[in-house]
Design an enzyme around this catalytic site. Structure first.
Site, mmCIF file in Angstrom:
data_model
loop_
_atom_site.group_PDB
_atom_site.id
_atom_site.type_symbol
_atom_site.label_atom_id
_atom_site.label_comp_id
_atom_site.label_asym_id
_atom_site.label_seq_id
_atom_site.Cartn_x
_atom_site.Cartn_y
_atom_site.Cartn_z
ATOM 1 N N CYS A 119 -28.100 36.408 -15.127
ATOM 2 C CA CYS A 119 -27.897 34.966 -15.337
ATOM 3 C C CYS A 119 -27.108 34.311 -14.202
ATOM 4 O O CYS A 119 -27.133 33.097 -14.047
ATOM 5 C CB CYS A 119 -27.190 34.724 -16.654
ATOM 6 S SG CYS A 119 -27.960 35.580 -18.024
ATOM 7 N N HIS A 260 -23.901 27.994 -17.337
ATOM 8 C CA HIS A 260 -24.985 28.825 -17.851
ATOM 9 C C HIS A 260 -25.188 28.494 -19.332
ATOM 10 O O HIS A 260 -24.229 28.281 -20.074
ATOM 11 C CB HIS A 260 -24.621 30.295 -17.677
ATOM 12 C CG HIS A 260 -25.629 31.212 -18.275
ATOM 13 N ND1 HIS A 260 -26.974 31.079 -18.030
ATOM 14 C CD2 HIS A 260 -25.493 32.273 -19.138
ATOM 15 C CE1 HIS A 260 -27.624 32.016 -18.693
ATOM 16 N NE2 HIS A 260 -26.753 32.748 -19.371
ATOM 17 N N ASN A 290 -31.589 30.619 -23.854
ATOM 18 C CA ASN A 290 -31.011 31.242 -22.663
ATOM 19 C C ASN A 290 -32.151 31.683 -21.741
ATOM 20 O O ASN A 290 -32.912 32.577 -22.086
ATOM 21 C CB ASN A 290 -30.175 32.443 -23.116
ATOM 22 C CG ASN A 290 -29.488 33.151 -21.961
ATOM 23 O OD1 ASN A 290 -29.790 32.901 -20.794
ATOM 24 N ND2 ASN A 290 -28.569 34.045 -22.285
HETATM 25 O O1 UT7 Z 1 -26.779 35.221 -20.757
HETATM 26 C C1 UT7 Z 1 -26.045 36.387 -20.536
HETATM 27 C C2 UT7 Z 1 -24.797 36.385 -21.268
HETATM 28 N N1 UT7 Z 1 -25.046 36.420 -22.692
HETATM 29 C C3 UT7 Z 1 -24.199 35.842 -23.484
HETATM 30 O O2 UT7 Z 1 -23.289 35.212 -23.023
HETATM 31 C C4 UT7 Z 1 -24.361 36.041 -24.974
HETATM 32 C C5 UT7 Z 1 -23.022 36.251 -25.577
HETATM 33 N N2 UT7 Z 1 -23.025 36.521 -27.011
HETATM 34 C C6 UT7 Z 1 -23.405 35.602 -27.927
HETATM 35 O O3 UT7 Z 1 -23.825 34.516 -27.617
HETATM 36 C C7 UT7 Z 1 -23.185 35.969 -29.384
HETATM 37 O O4 UT7 Z 1 -22.469 37.168 -29.469
HETATM 38 C C8 UT7 Z 1 -24.517 36.111 -30.182
HETATM 39 C C9 UT7 Z 1 -25.136 34.748 -30.383
HETATM 40 C C10 UT7 Z 1 -25.459 37.026 -29.442
HETATM 41 C C11 UT7 Z 1 -24.229 36.694 -31.576
HETATM 42 O O5 UT7 Z 1 -23.270 35.916 -32.256
HETATM 43 P P1 UT7 Z 1 -22.001 36.594 -32.926
HETATM 44 O O6 UT7 Z 1 -21.265 35.534 -33.608
HETATM 45 O O7 UT7 Z 1 -21.283 37.376 -31.861
HETATM 46 O O8 UT7 Z 1 -22.657 37.536 -34.012
HETATM 47 P P2 UT7 Z 1 -22.589 39.130 -34.157
HETATM 48 O O9 UT7 Z 1 -23.394 39.784 -33.083
HETATM 49 O O10 UT7 Z 1 -21.163 39.559 -34.308
HETATM 50 O O11 UT7 Z 1 -23.350 39.311 -35.535
HETATM 51 C C12 UT7 Z 1 -22.844 38.729 -36.736
HETATM 52 C C13 UT7 Z 1 -23.819 39.004 -37.882
HETATM 53 C C14 UT7 Z 1 -24.246 40.447 -37.982
HETATM 54 O O12 UT7 Z 1 -24.326 40.759 -39.346
HETATM 55 P P3 UT7 Z 1 -23.126 41.557 -40.093
HETATM 56 O O13 UT7 Z 1 -23.017 42.860 -39.358
HETATM 57 O O14 UT7 Z 1 -21.914 40.701 -39.943
HETATM 58 O O15 UT7 Z 1 -23.622 41.687 -41.485
HETATM 59 C C15 UT7 Z 1 -25.627 40.467 -37.408
HETATM 60 O O16 UT7 Z 1 -26.444 41.484 -37.954
HETATM 61 O O17 UT7 Z 1 -25.025 38.254 -37.676
HETATM 62 C C16 UT7 Z 1 -26.152 39.120 -37.825
HETATM 63 N N3 UT7 Z 1 -27.231 38.613 -36.991
HETATM 64 C C17 UT7 Z 1 -28.145 37.724 -37.414
HETATM 65 N N4 UT7 Z 1 -28.328 37.105 -38.579
HETATM 66 C C18 UT7 Z 1 -29.341 36.244 -38.701
HETATM 67 C C19 UT7 Z 1 -27.480 38.916 -35.690
HETATM 68 N N5 UT7 Z 1 -28.555 38.223 -35.259
HETATM 69 C C20 UT7 Z 1 -28.970 37.476 -36.309
HETATM 70 C C21 UT7 Z 1 -30.028 36.555 -36.481
HETATM 71 N N6 UT7 Z 1 -30.168 35.949 -37.667
HETATM 72 N N7 UT7 Z 1 -30.886 36.236 -35.472
#
Ligand code: UT7
Length: 333
Positions: A119, A260, A290
Site C-alpha cells: 500500500c 491510505h 482498500n
Molecule cells: O492496507 C494495508 C494495511 N491494512 C490495514 O491497515 C488494515 C488494518 N486492520 C483493520 O482495518 C481491522 O483490523 C479490520 C477491519 C481488518 C478488522 O477489524 P477489527 O475491529 O480489528 O476486528 P477483528 O479482526 O478483531 O475481528 C473482530 C470480530 C471477530 O469475531 P470474534 O472473534 O470477536 O467473535 C471476527 O471473526 O469480527 C469478526 N469478523 C467479521 N464479522 C463479520 C471478521 N471479519 C468479519 C466480517 N463480518 N467480514
C-alpha cells in the site's frame, strides 16, 4: 530514509485515476459470506468496492489512469522518460506490469519497471522518481499505483474479502521552478520483522502453487488485521509528522491530508494524532475499499479534480502496508 539532492525542484504536474465499472456492495457480500453491512460499515467505513472484469488486468487499470494524468499534465506518451508501477498484483511475475503499460501507451522512450511495497508503493515510487528527476537522470516520470486485488482475495474468507477492491491512480512528476509546485519532503520506511502480519503466502518461490496445495487458496491475501491496525496508526502518524517537519511546515499549514484508504477508524485516529481537523482529511474508501498501492493516488486525483487542492496548497500524503512498509510526502501544489 531521507537526504539531500533537492537542488532541482520536482512537482506533480498531473494526476489521473481509473476504477473498473463493476460495483460490489456490502449487500452483495452478505450473500457470499457470513457478514453484514452493519459490521463492514462500523468496522471499516467501506460501503462498496470496484471489481475489474476478467479480461481487465492491473496494466489496463494503470494505463487508463496514466492516460488521464498525461493529459492533465499536457504531455504525450512520446514525451515520457520513466514509468514506475507500484503493484502487488502484477499481470505476470515477469515482465513488469510497467512494461505492458509502456506498450499500451506507446511510450517507447520510457524506461519502465515495477516496485513492490504494497500500500506504500505509490509513495515509494514518488520518492524514487523524484530523486531520479532531481538528479537530472530523467526530465519526467509517470508513477502509478495499480491493483487487481480481486484476483488475490479468498472470496470465502470474510475477514479479508470485504476489505479490498480494484483500481489505479497515477501522477506525472516533472521538473519545476523554485517557489512553484514542489514535492518538499518524502519519507519511507520498512519493518521486515512483521512480514507475517500481512502477506500473500503462495505463488512465489517459497511456496509455488501445485496440484497438491491448489485447494488451500495460498495465493490470496492473509492478514492479522487487529495487529496491522496498531502499527498502521503509529507508523503513519510518525511518517506524516516527519515530512511536515522536514518541509518546515506546521500541522495548521496543511490544507489536506490524503491518507491510505484502508479503514476509516485508522484515518480518524491519524487525524486525531496529527491534530488535523477531519474536514482536512480526504476519504473515499466508502466507494472503493482498500485498493492497496492505488488508494493514495486515486484519492489524490479525486481530491484534485473536485477542487479540494488548489495551487499553492500544502498537502500531505501518507500510506502504510505489507512489509511492513510506510511512507509519506509533503507537497506544495
Ligand atoms: O492496507 C494495508 C494495511 N491494512 C490495514 O491497515 C488494515 C488494518 N486492520 C483493520 O482495518 C481491522 O483490523 C479490520 C477491519 C481488518 C478488522 O477489524 P477489527 O475491529 O480489528 O476486528 P477483528 O479482526 O478483531 O475481528 C473482530 C470480530 C471477530 O469475531 P470474534 O472473534 O470477536 O467473535 C471476527 O471473526 O469480527 C469478526 N469478523 C467479521 N464479522 C463479520 C471478521 N471479519 C468479519 C466480517 N463480518 N467480514
Amino acid at each position: 530514509m531521507s537526504g539531500p539532492g533537492n537542488s532541482r525542484p520536482v512537482a506533480i504536474a498531473g494526476t489521473g485515476s481509473y476504477l473498473p465499472e463493476r460495483v460490489l456492495t456490502n449487500a452483495d457480500l452478505e450473500k457470499m459470506v457470513d457478514t453484514s453491512d452493519e459490521w463492514i460499515t462500523s468496522r471499516t467505513g467501506i460501503k462498496e468496492r470496484r471489481i475489474a472484469a476478467d479480461d481487465e488486468f492491473s496494466s489496463h487499470l494503470a494505463t487508463n489512469a496514466g492516460r488521464k494524468a498525461l493529459e492533465q499534465a499536457g504531455l504525450t506518451a512520446d514525451d515520457l522518460e520513466l514509468i514506475i508501477v507500484a503493484t502487488i498484483t502484477p499481470d505476470t511475475l515477469t515482465p513488469a506490469t510497467a512494461c505492458y503499460v509502456q506498450q499500451n501507451l506507446g511510450a517507447t522512450k520510457a524506461v519502465a519497471f515495477d516496485i513492490s511495497a504494497a500500500c506504500s508503493g505509490f509513495l515509494y515510487a514518488m520518492k524514487i522518481a523524484k530523486r531520479l528527476i532531481s538528479d537530472g537522470a530523467f526530465e519526467n516520470a509517470l508513477i502509478v499505483g495499480a491493483e487487481k486485488l480481486s484476483a488475490f482475495v479468498n472470496w470465502e474468507d470474510r475477514s479479508t474479502c470485504v476489505l479490498f477492491g480494484d483500481g489505479a491512480g497515477a501522477a506525472i512528476l516533472k521538473r519545476s521552478e523554485p517557489g512553484k509546485g514542489e514535492i518538499l519532503a518524502t519519507d519511507i520506511g520498512t519493518d521486515g520483522r512483521q512480514t507475517r502480519l500481512l502477506n500473500i503466502p503462495g505463488g512465489g518461490s517459497a511456496c509455488p502453487i501445485t496440484i497438491a496445495n491448489a485447494d488451500q487458496r495460498l495465493a490470496s491475501l492473509s492478514m492479522i488485521g487487529n495487529e496491522v491496525f496498531k502499527h498502521a496508526v503509529t507508523r503513519m502518524r510518525d511518517s506524516a509528522n516527519a515530512v511536515i517537519a522536514r518541509a518546515g511546515l506546521n500541522p495548521e499549514d496543511i490544507k489536506l491530508v490524503v491518507p491510505h484508504q484502508a479503514n476509516l477508524r485508522i484515518i480518524d485516529a491519524i487525524a486525531d494524532r496529527l491534530a488535523v481537523p477531519n474536514d482536512r482529511v480526504f476519504v473515499n474508501l466508502h466507494k472503493y475499499g482498500n485498493t492497496s498501492a492505488a488508494a493514495c493516488p486515486i484519492a489524490l486525483d479525486e481530491a484534485h479534480r473536485t477542487g479540494r487542492i488548489e495551487k499553492g496548497d500544502h498537502i500531505v500524503l501518507v500510506a502504510f502496508g505489507a512489509g511492513l512498509t510506510w511512507a509519506a510526502a509533503a507537497v506544495r501544489w
